[in-house]
Write a protein that holds these residues in place. Structure first.
Motif, PDB file in Angstrom:
ATOM      1  N   GLN A 171      35.124  34.492  31.401  1.00 26.53           N
ATOM      2  CA  GLN A 171      36.055  33.429  31.029  1.00 26.53           C
ATOM      3  C   GLN A 171      36.721  33.842  29.729  1.00 26.53           C
ATOM      4  O   GLN A 171      36.036  34.255  28.792  1.00 26.53           O
ATOM      5  CB  GLN A 171      35.323  32.107  30.851  1.00 26.53           C
ATOM      6  N   MET A 172      38.052  33.735  29.695  1.00 27.52           N
ATOM      7  CA  MET A 172      38.758  34.085  28.460  1.00 27.52           C
ATOM      8  C   MET A 172      39.826  33.050  28.142  1.00 27.52           C
ATOM      9  O   MET A 172      40.338  32.370  29.030  1.00 27.52           O
ATOM     10  CB  MET A 172      39.373  35.469  28.540  1.00 27.52           C
ATOM     11  N   GLU A 173      40.109  32.936  26.893  1.00 28.65           N
ATOM     12  CA  GLU A 173      41.182  32.075  26.407  1.00 28.65           C
ATOM     13  C   GLU A 173      41.670  32.712  25.117  1.00 28.65           C
ATOM     14  O   GLU A 173      40.920  32.790  24.134  1.00 28.65           O
ATOM     15  CB  GLU A 173      40.670  30.655  26.156  1.00 28.65           C
ATOM     16  N   GLY A 174      42.909  33.198  25.127  1.00 24.77           N
ATOM     17  CA  GLY A 174      43.421  33.889  23.942  1.00 24.77           C
ATOM     18  C   GLY A 174      42.559  35.093  23.622  1.00 24.77           C
ATOM     19  O   GLY A 174      42.322  35.935  24.490  1.00 24.77           O
ATOM     20  N   PHE A 175      42.065  35.149  22.383  1.00 30.71           N
ATOM     21  CA  PHE A 175      41.218  36.263  21.972  1.00 30.71           C
ATOM     22  C   PHE A 175      39.739  35.909  21.997  1.00 30.71           C
ATOM     23  O   PHE A 175      38.934  36.535  21.307  1.00 30.71           O
ATOM     24  CB  PHE A 175      41.636  36.752  20.582  1.00 30.71           C
ATOM     25  N   GLN A 176      39.383  34.904  22.782  1.00 31.31           N
ATOM     26  CA  GLN A 176      37.972  34.543  22.981  1.00 31.31           C
ATOM     27  C   GLN A 176      37.591  34.859  24.416  1.00 31.31           C
ATOM     28  O   GLN A 176      38.386  34.628  25.334  1.00 31.31           O
ATOM     29  CB  GLN A 176      37.740  33.046  22.775  1.00 31.31           C
ATOM     30  N   TRP A 177      36.369  35.366  24.612  1.00 28.32           N
ATOM     31  CA  TRP A 177      35.884  35.545  25.968  1.00 28.32           C
ATOM     32  C   TRP A 177      34.359  35.536  25.990  1.00 28.32           C
ATOM     33  O   TRP A 177      33.708  35.832  24.987  1.00 28.32           O
ATOM     34  CB  TRP A 177      36.422  36.811  26.632  1.00 28.32           C
ATOM     35  N   VAL A 178      33.834  35.166  27.159  1.00 29.41           N
ATOM     36  CA  VAL A 178      32.398  35.222  27.425  1.00 29.41           C
ATOM     37  C   VAL A 178      32.230  35.818  28.813  1.00 29.41           C
ATOM     38  O   VAL A 178      32.896  35.395  29.763  1.00 29.41           O
ATOM     39  CB  VAL A 178      31.736  33.824  27.377  1.00 29.41           C
ATOM     40  N   THR A 179      31.356  36.805  28.924  1.00 26.60           N
ATOM     41  CA  THR A 179      31.012  37.395  30.211  1.00 26.60           C
ATOM     42  C   THR A 179      29.563  37.080  30.527  1.00 26.60           C
ATOM     43  O   THR A 179      28.682  37.256  29.679  1.00 26.60           O
ATOM     44  CB  THR A 179      31.219  38.925  30.206  1.00 26.60           C
ATOM     45  N   LEU A 180      29.330  36.589  31.746  1.00 24.71           N
ATOM     46  CA  LEU A 180      27.997  36.296  32.262  1.00 24.71           C
ATOM     47  C   LEU A 180      27.717  37.282  33.393  1.00 24.71           C
ATOM     48  O   LEU A 180      28.484  37.351  34.352  1.00 24.71           O
ATOM     49  CB  LEU A 180      27.936  34.870  32.806  1.00 24.71           C
ATOM     50  N   GLU A 181      26.641  38.039  33.293  1.00 27.58           N
ATOM     51  CA  GLU A 181      26.293  39.022  34.316  1.00 27.58           C
ATOM     52  C   GLU A 181      24.908  38.729  34.871  1.00 27.58           C
ATOM     53  O   GLU A 181      24.039  38.241  34.151  1.00 27.58           O
ATOM     54  CB  GLU A 181      26.233  40.432  33.730  1.00 27.58           C
TER      55      GLU A 181
END
Length: 138
Positions: free
Chosen positions: A80-90
């Motif tokens: 999930q990303m928004e602008g210069f923020q992101w989180v990846t779940l693996e």
């Protein structure tokens, strides 16, 4: 997989990552085709911090579901990303048509996105047992 099915803990996330994942955003879902090439698609998803499961509603005939069925125990990633923020779940992913699991996935989807998910024939839930989390600026 839930915590009661063999996992001892869900990944620990910071409050800011949890808040970011609570927003009704979109994410890319990456699964792997039988030939090993990545399949990347935009999806809506939910995150359950208690069980450590990310869920995606789809249909059994979708490429993403077929990828998981063709390669049991394979890994998947949501970003999930928004602008210069992101989180990846693996984590390890499965496709399930179990009515209880599909209902739970639909319930969580409706809560996050303020509307029920589509309900086409062949609906399944993809469940990712998250064991790795990466983030930037969250």
């Amino acid at each position: 997989m839930s915590l009661s099915e063999g996992r001892t803990s869900a990944p620990a996330l910071t409050r800011s990552v949890e808040a970011f994942l609570a927003e009704p955003g979109l994410a890319t879902l990456t699964t792997f085709r039988p030939d090993g090439s990545p399949h990347v698609v935009v999806v809506r998803f939910t995150w359950d911090p208690e069980s450590g499961l990310a869920r995606v509603m789809t249909v059994a005939s979708s490429r993403k579901a077929r990828n998981l069925v063709a390669n049991p125990g394979s890994r998947a990633a949501l970003c999930q990303m928004e602008g210069f923020q992101w989180v990846t779940l693996e984590g390890t992913a499965v496709a399930s048509d179990d009515p209880r699991r599909v209902t739970e996935g639909a319930r969580r989807y409706a809560k996050r996105y303020h509307q029920p998910p589509p309900n086409p024939p062949g609906r399944v839930v993809l469940e990712i047992a998250v064991d790795r989390v990466m983030s930037l600026n969250c």
